[in-house]
Design a protein around this motif. Structure first.
Motif, PDB file in Angstrom:
ATOM      1  N   LEU A  94      18.274  12.029  -2.659  1.00 49.05           N
ATOM      2  CA  LEU A  94      18.976  13.297  -2.503  1.00 49.05           C
ATOM      3  C   LEU A  94      20.425  13.122  -2.084  1.00 49.05           C
ATOM      4  N   THR A  95      20.695  12.187  -1.177  1.00 48.69           N
ATOM      5  CA  THR A  95      22.055  12.027  -0.646  1.00 48.69           C
ATOM      6  C   THR A  95      22.766  10.802  -1.194  1.00 48.69           C
ATOM      7  N   SER A  96      22.038   9.907  -1.844  1.00 48.39           N
ATOM      8  CA  SER A  96      22.567   8.630  -2.346  1.00 48.39           C
ATOM      9  C   SER A  96      23.058   7.722  -1.220  1.00 48.39           C
ATOM     10  N   GLN A  97      22.717   8.070   0.011  1.00 48.97           N
ATOM     11  CA  GLN A  97      23.085   7.234   1.149  1.00 48.97           C
ATOM     12  C   GLN A  97      22.077   6.100   1.286  1.00 48.97           C
ATOM     13  N   PRO A  98      22.518   4.894   1.650  1.00 50.57           N
ATOM     14  CA  PRO A  98      21.557   3.803   1.856  1.00 50.57           C
ATOM     15  C   PRO A  98      20.482   4.177   2.868  1.00 50.57           C
ATOM     16  N   VAL A  99      19.246   3.807   2.561  1.00 49.02           N
ATOM     17  CA  VAL A  99      18.128   4.144   3.437  1.00 49.02           C
ATOM     18  C   VAL A  99      18.318   3.517   4.816  1.00 49.02           C
ATOM     19  N   MET A 100      18.822   2.286   4.869  1.00 46.59           N
ATOM     20  CA  MET A 100      19.045   1.630   6.148  1.00 46.59           C
ATOM     21  C   MET A 100      20.027   2.411   7.006  1.00 46.59           C
ATOM     22  N   SER A 146      11.577  14.256   4.200  1.00 44.60           N
ATOM     23  CA  SER A 146      11.592  13.453   2.970  1.00 44.60           C
ATOM     24  C   SER A 146      10.334  13.694   2.144  1.00 44.60           C
ATOM     25  N   ALA A 147       9.199  13.885   2.811  1.00 44.28           N
ATOM     26  CA  ALA A 147       7.965  14.184   2.095  1.00 44.28           C
ATOM     27  C   ALA A 147       8.043  15.549   1.405  1.00 44.28           C
ATOM     28  N   GLN A 148       8.700  16.489   2.053  1.00 37.44           N
ATOM     29  CA  GLN A 148       8.832  17.824   1.475  1.00 37.44           C
ATOM     30  C   GLN A 148       9.748  17.845   0.262  1.00 37.44           C
ATOM     31  N   THR A 149      10.759  16.976   0.267  1.00 36.97           N
ATOM     32  CA  THR A 149      11.731  16.947  -0.824  1.00 36.97           C
ATOM     33  C   THR A 149      11.445  15.852  -1.853  1.00 36.97           C
ATOM     34  N   GLY A 150      10.441  15.009  -1.589  1.00 37.73           N
ATOM     35  CA  GLY A 150      10.116  13.946  -2.527  1.00 37.73           C
ATOM     36  C   GLY A 150      11.089  12.791  -2.506  1.00 37.73           C
ATOM     37  N   LEU A 189       0.831  -1.208   0.000  1.00 37.79           N
ATOM     38  CA  LEU A 189       0.000   0.000   0.000  1.00 37.79           C
ATOM     39  C   LEU A 189       0.865   1.257   0.000  1.00 37.79           C
ATOM     40  N   THR A 190       1.931   1.239   0.797  1.00 36.23           N
ATOM     41  CA  THR A 190       2.828   2.393   0.825  1.00 36.23           C
ATOM     42  C   THR A 190       3.466   2.612  -0.538  1.00 36.23           C
ATOM     43  N   PHE A 191       3.905   1.523  -1.165  1.00 40.95           N
ATOM     44  CA  PHE A 191       4.528   1.610  -2.485  1.00 40.95           C
ATOM     45  C   PHE A 191       3.553   2.193  -3.509  1.00 40.95           C
ATOM     46  N   LEU A 192       2.303   1.719  -3.488  1.00 39.44           N
ATOM     47  CA  LEU A 192       1.319   2.204  -4.449  1.00 39.44           C
ATOM     48  C   LEU A 192       0.952   3.661  -4.206  1.00 39.44           C
ATOM     49  N   LEU A 193       0.821   4.048  -2.929  1.00 43.94           N
ATOM     50  CA  LEU A 193       0.495   5.446  -2.620  1.00 43.94           C
ATOM     51  C   LEU A 193       1.614   6.380  -3.064  1.00 43.94           C
ATOM     52  N   ILE A 194       2.855   5.951  -2.854  1.00 47.76           N
ATOM     53  CA  ILE A 194       3.983   6.771  -3.292  1.00 47.76           C
ATOM     54  C   ILE A 194       4.039   6.838  -4.815  1.00 47.76           C
ATOM     55  N   ALA A 195       3.689   5.732  -5.462  1.00 47.02           N
ATOM     56  CA  ALA A 195       3.736   5.693  -6.927  1.00 47.02           C
ATOM     57  C   ALA A 195       2.750   6.666  -7.559  1.00 47.02           C
ATOM     58  N   PHE A 249      11.239   9.557  -1.901  1.00 47.56           N
ATOM     59  CA  PHE A 249      10.296   8.468  -1.697  1.00 47.56           C
ATOM     60  C   PHE A 249      10.917   7.195  -1.107  1.00 47.56           C
ATOM     61  N   PRO A 250      12.119   6.785  -1.511  1.00 42.76           N
ATOM     62  CA  PRO A 250      12.685   5.573  -0.889  1.00 42.76           C
ATOM     63  C   PRO A 250      12.841   5.687   0.621  1.00 42.76           C
ATOM     64  N   VAL A 251      13.188   6.875   1.101  1.00 39.67           N
ATOM     65  CA  VAL A 251      13.332   7.070   2.545  1.00 39.67           C
ATOM     66  C   VAL A 251      11.978   6.963   3.228  1.00 39.67           C
ATOM     67  N   ILE A 252      10.952   7.559   2.642  1.00 38.71           N
ATOM     68  CA  ILE A 252       9.613   7.490   3.223  1.00 38.71           C
ATOM     69  C   ILE A 252       9.166   6.042   3.340  1.00 38.71           C
ATOM     70  N   GLN A 253       9.336   5.290   2.278  1.00 35.83           N
ATOM     71  CA  GLN A 253       8.890   3.905   2.301  1.00 35.83           C
ATOM     72  C   GLN A 253       9.695   3.083   3.297  1.00 35.83           C
TER      73      GLN A 253
END
Length: 313
Positions: free
Chosen positions: A82-88, A272-276, A22-28, A278-282
Motif C-alpha cells: 500500500l505505501t511502498s515503504q520497506p517492511v523493515m 495489514s490483514a484488513q487491507t491485504g 508456514l506463514t508464507f504458505l498460509l498467506i499464499a 501481505f508482506p507486512v504481515i509476514q
C-alpha cells in the motif's frame, strides 16, 4: 553451558525457517490477490498480469519463498503493497511501542507476582487459599474485556488516564508513562497472578525441604534463608513461566493496541490483514518469532545459571 547455548541457537534456525514457510504458505492460500491490492480500482487484465510479474507472483510458490528468504537474510523483508515503504522501516517505526508495552507489563507482572507469591507462601492459611482463587479468576478474564472496563472506569468515568493514543518518550517521559498505564494494566492481570501462584507453590515446596531445616538449625536468619536459598531454589520454574508469559504478551498486544489505539506491531498486523498487505504481515510474524527465539535463549541462560544440572544436558 556454552554447549547448551550453542545447541539452542542451532535449534532456532529451523524454527525460524518453519515459521516463515508456514506463514508464507498460509498467506499464499488466503483470499485476495496482492497484485489487486496494489492496483486498487484501476484493475485490468493486462495491468494485473504485469504487476503479478513484477511482484514475482507468477512464479512457483517455492521459488517465491526462496527469493523472499534470500532477501530476508540480507535484511530486506520486502515492501508494503500500500505505501511502498520497506517492511523493515515500517516495523522499526512501530516496534518501540510494542516493546515498551510488553517490557513494562513483564516487569510489573514479575515484580508484583513475586511479592504476592512470597506473601502467600510465608503467611499460608487463608492468604494462600485466596491467592489460589484470585489466580483462577484472573486467568479467565479476557484481555480485551478488561481493557474496555479500564477505559470505562479510569478514562471516562474518572478521567485519570488517556483512553487512546501514544506519546513518545522523546516528546514527554511523563506523557509516555501516562499513556502506557491502562494498556499495561490490561496485560498484567493473568501473568501477575500466574507468577504469584507459581512463586507461592515453589516456595512452599522449598520451605518443606530438609536443607531449610538444616539451615535453621545452624542458626541462619530466616531472611537470609528466604532470599539466598529458598527463593533461588524456587526460581527455576518461575523463570520458565516468565518466559512463557512474555511470549503470550506479544500476542496480547494485538488486543491492547487495538483497544487503546497504540501504533505498535499488533495494530499493524490488524490493519495489514484488513487491507491485504501481505508482506507486512509476514515481516511482523517473522520479527515476533525472532523475539520468541531470543526470549527462549535468555530463559535458557537463566535456567542454566540457576540449575547447574541443566548445563550438562
Amino acid at each position: 553451558m556454552i554447549r547448551l547455548l550453542l545447541w539452542r541457537l542451532a535449534l532456532a534456525v529451523p524454527l525460524l525457517v518453519i515459521v516463515s514457510l508456514l506463514t508464507f504458505l498460509l498467506i499464499a492460500v488466503a483470499p485476495g490477490d496482492p497484485a489487486a491490492t496494489v492496483l486498487g480500482n484501476s484493475i485490468t487484465d493486462e495491468r494485473l498480469a504485469e504487476v503479478r510479474a513484477q511482484l514475482g507472483l507468477d512464479q512457483p510458490l517455492l521459488v517465491q519463498y526462496w527469493n523472499w528468504v534470500s532477501s530476508a537474510f540480507q535484511g530486506d523483508l520486502g515492501k508494503s503493497l500500500l505505501t511502498s515503504q520497506p517492511v523493515m522501516a515500517t516495523i522499526g517505526q512501530r516496534i518501540g511501542v510494542t516493546m515498551s508495552l510488553v517490557v513494562f507489563a513483564l516487569i510489573v507482572s514479575t515484580v508484583g507476582g513475586l511479592l504476592i507469591g512470597m506473601v502467600g507462601a510465608l503467611r499460608g492459611g487463608w492468604v494462600s487459599r485466596l491467592l489460589e482463587w484470585v489466580a483462577v479468576v484472573a486467568s479467565a478474564v479476557p484481555p480485551f474485556w478488561l481493557g474496555f472496563l479500564l477505559v470505562t472506569w479510569f478514562a471516562i468515568q474518572a478521567p485519570l488516564f488517556p483512553a487512546t493514543g501514544y506519546i513518545t518518550p522523546a516528546h514527554s517521559i511523563q506523557g509516555w508513562l501516562h499513556s502506557l498505564v491502562l494498556p499495561v494494566a490490561t496485560l498484567v492481570a493473568a501473568p501477575m497472578m500466574g507468577i504469584a501462584k507459581q512463586t507461592k507453590d515453589s516456595m512452599q515446596e522449598s520451605l518443606a525441604k530438609d536443607f531449610v531445616a538444616a539451615l535453621r538449625a545452624d542458626g541462619m536468619s530466616e531472611r537470609r534463608i528466604i532470599w539466598r536459598h529458598v527463593l533461588r531454589n524456587a526460581a527455576i520454574p518461575i523463570v520458565t513461566l516468565v518466559g512463557v508469559f512474555f511470549i503470550a504478551m506479544l500476542g496480547g498486544t494485538v488486543f491492547a493496541e487495538t483497544v487503546f489505539s497504540l501504533p505498535g506491531l499488533g495494530s499493524l498486523v490488524v490493519s495489514s490483514a484488513q487491507t491485504g498487505d501481505f508482506p507486512v504481515i509476514q515481516g511482523v510474524v517473522v520479527v515476533l518469532c525472532l523475539g520468541v527465539v531470543i526470549v527462549n535463549f535468555l530463559v535458557e541462560i537463566a535456567y542454566g545459571w540457576l540449575n547447574p544440572k541443566a548445563r550438562t544436558t
